[in-house]
Design a protein around this motif. Structure first.
Motif, PDB file in Angstrom:
ATOM      1  N   GLN A  47     -10.951 -10.435  -4.746  1.00  0.00           N
ATOM      2  CA  GLN A  47     -10.356  -9.104  -4.801  1.00  0.00           C
ATOM      3  C   GLN A  47      -8.893  -9.097  -4.353  1.00  0.00           C
ATOM      4  O   GLN A  47      -8.165  -8.153  -4.624  1.00  0.00           O
ATOM      5  CB  GLN A  47     -11.167  -8.136  -3.940  1.00  0.00           C
ATOM      6  CG  GLN A  47     -10.866  -6.666  -4.241  1.00  0.00           C
ATOM      7  CD  GLN A  47     -11.905  -5.738  -3.659  1.00  0.00           C
ATOM      8  OE1 GLN A  47     -12.939  -6.178  -3.154  1.00  0.00           O
ATOM      9  NE2 GLN A  47     -11.669  -4.442  -3.726  1.00  0.00           N
ATOM     10  N   SER A  48      -8.448 -10.171  -3.685  1.00  0.00           N
ATOM     11  CA  SER A  48      -7.056 -10.235  -3.238  1.00  0.00           C
ATOM     12  C   SER A  48      -6.113 -10.745  -4.323  1.00  0.00           C
ATOM     13  O   SER A  48      -4.899 -10.776  -4.134  1.00  0.00           O
ATOM     14  CB  SER A  48      -6.937 -11.143  -2.009  1.00  0.00           C
ATOM     15  OG  SER A  48      -7.215 -12.498  -2.348  1.00  0.00           O
ATOM     16  N   VAL A  49      -6.650 -11.144  -5.482  1.00  0.00           N
ATOM     17  CA  VAL A  49      -5.841 -11.675  -6.582  1.00  0.00           C
ATOM     18  C   VAL A  49      -5.642 -10.571  -7.615  1.00  0.00           C
ATOM     19  O   VAL A  49      -6.614 -10.075  -8.198  1.00  0.00           O
ATOM     20  CB  VAL A  49      -6.512 -12.905  -7.220  1.00  0.00           C
ATOM     21  CG1 VAL A  49      -5.639 -13.464  -8.347  1.00  0.00           C
ATOM     22  CG2 VAL A  49      -6.762 -13.974  -6.165  1.00  0.00           C
ATOM     23  N   SER A  50      -4.409 -10.183  -7.838  1.00  0.00           N
ATOM     24  CA  SER A  50      -4.111  -8.996  -8.656  1.00  0.00           C
ATOM     25  C   SER A  50      -4.657  -9.095 -10.073  1.00  0.00           C
ATOM     26  O   SER A  50      -5.125  -8.097 -10.635  1.00  0.00           O
ATOM     27  CB  SER A  50      -2.600  -8.752  -8.695  1.00  0.00           C
ATOM     28  OG  SER A  50      -1.922  -9.859  -9.267  1.00  0.00           O
ATOM     29  N   ILE A  51      -4.610 -10.273 -10.699  1.00  0.00           N
ATOM     30  CA  ILE A  51      -5.067 -10.370 -12.102  1.00  0.00           C
ATOM     31  C   ILE A  51      -6.574 -10.175 -12.220  1.00  0.00           C
ATOM     32  O   ILE A  51      -7.073  -9.934 -13.327  1.00  0.00           O
ATOM     33  CB  ILE A  51      -4.653 -11.718 -12.743  1.00  0.00           C
ATOM     34  CG1 ILE A  51      -5.362 -12.893 -12.060  1.00  0.00           C
ATOM     35  CG2 ILE A  51      -3.154 -11.892 -12.735  1.00  0.00           C
ATOM     36  CD1 ILE A  51      -5.189 -14.213 -12.790  1.00  0.00           C
TER      37      ILE A  51
END
Length: 327
Positions: free
Chosen positions: A317-321
């Motif tokens: 969830q911390s990865v924008s894509i």
């Protein structure tokens, strides 16, 4: 002229690689990162620009200068395939319009010679009798035409700068070439489910075969900044990737889970040669490397790729894509 034969893409080495991929993925889900296999499939971008201005496409939302346009060539693809013999499928599309690369049929033929299943996705607007013939004759296994509507008004709501009549003419030309060459190519009509065309879905179901397609796919649409909704979202949430919360905002229907098989089984190579984790990295934020400066095998197994996959499995969830992904 004969059509290239349909490919038998399940070789022993590819089957072994698939098994190794799935076992590695299962170990990753358990927190054990043992990564030795190669990808099962690749998405290769033939050209990285487009003539349309679709509102939810990064390519369509900005103009590219002539100096900033790139295409994939046969030499680069041959080097890539030499380095990745386990691939059983190549999707010849990513961001740009594939047909803008006039050598696309040669790229498909090169993959077909190695018994690789090939898929092309296009808006169909550049199809001429000659180009349609070449696409079928080179042995393309599946051609997807993105036609988002059954009337000119609904189509132009999303495919800005396009023409429904031209797209349908391209579909007809492909169907005629397929019949003439007695090919087994699957011609698929793909339509995004939008508010602008929601009253036409039944008409599409009733008429797609008559207009030349073998298959119809009604696909949910991806939207940027979806939290506050979008005028193109269909009225019925059953046909959307998003649902409205009690606060009136929107969120993905699927929960965020710390796993992603796609990172284990495939990769994207854009027209410049960048190796990307997946098709959701539309702004090329997480390139693992470039095949013009290193081998794909080295890039696929690089420390950067390893750490990215590990991070996804621990805190996706911390990865924008990943925040707009339905995987």
């Amino acid at each position: 002229m004969k059509v290239e034969k349909q490919r038998m893409n399940s070789t022993f080495s590819r089957i072994v690689n698939i098994i190794r991929c799935r076992l590695s993925y299962l170990l990753g889900c358990l927190g054990i990162y043992h990564f030795r296999h190669m990808p099962e499939f690749l998405s290769v971008e033939p050209a990285d620009w487009c003539m349309l201005h679709c509102p939810q496409c990064p390519v369509g939302m900005k103009e590219k200068s002539l100096s900033d346009r790139h295409t994939m060539d046969e030499q680069t693809l041959r080097k890539l395939l030499d380095d990745c013999p386990t691939v059983h499928t190549i999707q010849f599309f990513f961001q740009g319009e594939p047909l803008l690369n006039n050598h696309l049929p040669e790229l498909i033929r090169l993959a077909g010679q190695r018994h690789i299943y090939t898929i092309v996705s296009t808006n169909g607007l550049l199809l001429t009798p000659q180009y349609a013939h070449r696409l079928i004759q080179c042995g393309t296994d599946r051609i997807i035409l993105s036609i988002d509507g059954y009337t000119e008004s609904s189509y132009s709501e999303y495919r800005i700068g396009g023409s429904l009549s031209k797209a349908l003419e391209g579909l007809r030309l492909l169907a005629e070439a397929k019949t003439r060459l007695k090919a087994k190519t699957i011609i698929e009509w793909q339509c995004l489910m939008l508010k602008s065309n929601q009253d036409e879905w039944q008409l599409l179901r009733e008429n797609y075969r008559r207009l030349g397609a073998d298959r119809l796919t009604l696909k949910t649409a991806q939207f940027y900044n979806f939290e506050h909704g979008n005028p193109l979202m269909p009225d019925d949430e059953r046909f959307s990737r998003y649902k409205q919360t009690a606060k009136g905002t929107y969120k993905l229907k699927k929960p965020y889970r710390n796993h992603c098989l796609r990172l284990w089984s495939g990769a994207v190579i854009d027209a410049e040669g960048n190796v990307l984790p997946c098709c959701f990295d539309k702004m090329r934020e997480h390139s693992f490397g470039n095949i013009h400066t290193g081998s794909f095998r080295q890039i696929w197994h690089s420390q950067k790729a390893y750490l990215f996959r590990k991070h996804i499995m621990q805190n996706r969830q911390s990865v924008s894509i990943c925040l707009n992904c339905t995987e």
